[in-house]
Design a protein around this motif. Structure first.
Motif: not given
Lengths: 289, 289
Positions: A200-203, A206-209, B15-17, B24-25
């Motif tokens: 989800i984060l990658r899609a 977003r970074h995972p930090w 804002g993180y996106l 669509r996501l």
């Protein structure tokens, strides 16, 4: 109903609830289902997207076990965990922040002034402060469940090279309410991104930090438990914590302390502080029940 | 953000996106998280309730495997599955209805006029009809994936006494678009209520019953696939299907047929129809892509 429609289904759901259902359950389930249906209607959710969602939940279930809590992580990265914290924070006390998926029960006793660093090859950090009430009065006998990352950015449950309770401690404060322990500076780290939440984060680009932080659960008789984290002001991820955990009052700063200055802290640290060290002072304010 | 608040967190999430996220996501995730946050704010979700929700998801993950799809069942009993079906139903064609958790792939070929009853001790039911387009024209070569409960109310995947593909068949219709098979009358049954979804049903004062039904997945080149179910008009649960699957146009009726009348159906059923039998005629209307 014989002919449920996309408009009527939410009302039909409510009609299915029994007459003697717990009123709070009715409220929570009613709101949850109304928002779930509104979401599907709003985006015109497709079967393919529904399948993707179901497959996501099944994969999150598969990867979960006693130590890997993918659903907690999901709640964290969607902001739900932080939102629940904020809904129940009391402004007079220290803000709460996310528990996260790495808390484990049964941490070993850690004496006031004790050491959690255990010879790890990283500069010594002294963390100290007072557990007090909203009038500034110390709370004798308060307990702190403390945990953090090792210098490699991993919690013990993620790292086969660490003991189970490495960088975990349970401290009971004395009559003055003061707590203290030596450790190492926690480091910023990524939430586990090798599972479906990572996808989800990658899609989402977003970074995972997460910014580096110390975790506390503070408890004392007559006070609300406080689950929180504290963050250094110079952390590069302070403004973009992937789990939304930072609050203004949880930001602290490290002080560089000269060798030999520890006696002024009032704790006997002679066994585990040699040379220069870092110090953080952070008071925890609990709210009476 | 350094100081996320319960009011700002939804905007912070958006804002993180990343800037180049699939539009669509962005739409689906944005709506999902907005509704998730609105739900939590609306009911002032407590930590205890959050814990209950996380524990529910973890238990649903634990009970799930290749044959037990607890998250599908959850979606079914909350009405989400039916809502997605209805959002994408085309009024000119046969209504779609829930796939449910009991479909399995790879059903064996079932000739037109073939038998799925296989000697089970229950009255013979002949199911027949035509697969046609919205102009009433038969669709040669259309396929039907068919499945249903045995007389004991269990699907084969739930029942160690049934073969894997018991009451499952895959039929390819001929030039006239007609399908037909003999079977037994499906019976009303309960969705699996021994897991966490069952706990929800009980807590909500809901029963776990579904009206009896036959499942179809109908497919043909150039047409939208149709996943549906058909229900008898005299079923006691027709107006209270626990998964919200009944639509007006999916209700059919059984006709009692006298012994020896099967030749008028046009199918050679001499090997598996003796004496009186029940008959259902149900046409399936597919919509062109």
């Amino acid at each position: 109903m014989r002919n449920v429609t996309k408009e009527s289904i939410t009302d039909v759901f409510m009609g299915y609830l029994g007459d003697d259902v717990n009123p709070r359950l009715r409220e929570v389930m009613g709101s949850l289902v109304k928002h779930l249906h509104d979401f599907a209607r709003e985006v015109n959710l497709t079967h393919e997207e529904w399948n993707t969602g179901i497959a996501f939940l099944e994969r999150a279930g598969e990867i979960s076990d006693a130590e890997r809590h993918e659903f907690v992580l999901l709640s964290d990265v969607l902001g739900l965990s932080s939102l629940v914290d904020m809904l129940h924070s009391t402004p007079e006390g220290t803000s709460s922040s996310v528990l996260g998926p790495f808390h484990i029960s049964g941490s070993p006793p850690l004496a006031v002034g004790g050491d959690m660093r255990k010879g790890f090859d990283a500069p010594v950090l002294l963390v100290e402060g007072t557990v007090k009430d909203t009038n500034g009065k110390p709370i004798p006998g308060a307990t702190l469940d403390i945990w953090q990352t090792a210098p490699n950015g991993l919690y013990s449950s993620q790292d086969p090279d660490q003991d189970t309770y490495s960088f975990h401690g349970f401290q009971t404060v004395g009559a003055d309410g003061r707590y203290a322990f030596t450790t190492v500076r926690p480091v910023e780290y990524t939430v586990p991104s090798d599972g479906p939440v990572g996808d989800i984060l990658r899609a989402c680009g977003r970074h995972p930090w997460r910014p580096s932080h110390l975790h506390y659960i503070a408890e004392a008789d007559g006070f609300k438990p406080l689950v929180t984290e504290v963050f250094p002001e110079d952390d590069p991820y302070l403004d973009q914590d992937t789990v939304f955990g930072v609050r203004d009052d949880l930001v602290m700063s490290y002080q560089q302390m000269p060798a030999g200055s520890f006696p002024e802290t009032g704790f006997d640290l002679s066994g585990h502080v040699e040379g220069d060290y870092l110090k953080v002072t952070f008071d925890l304010v609990l709210v009476a029940k």
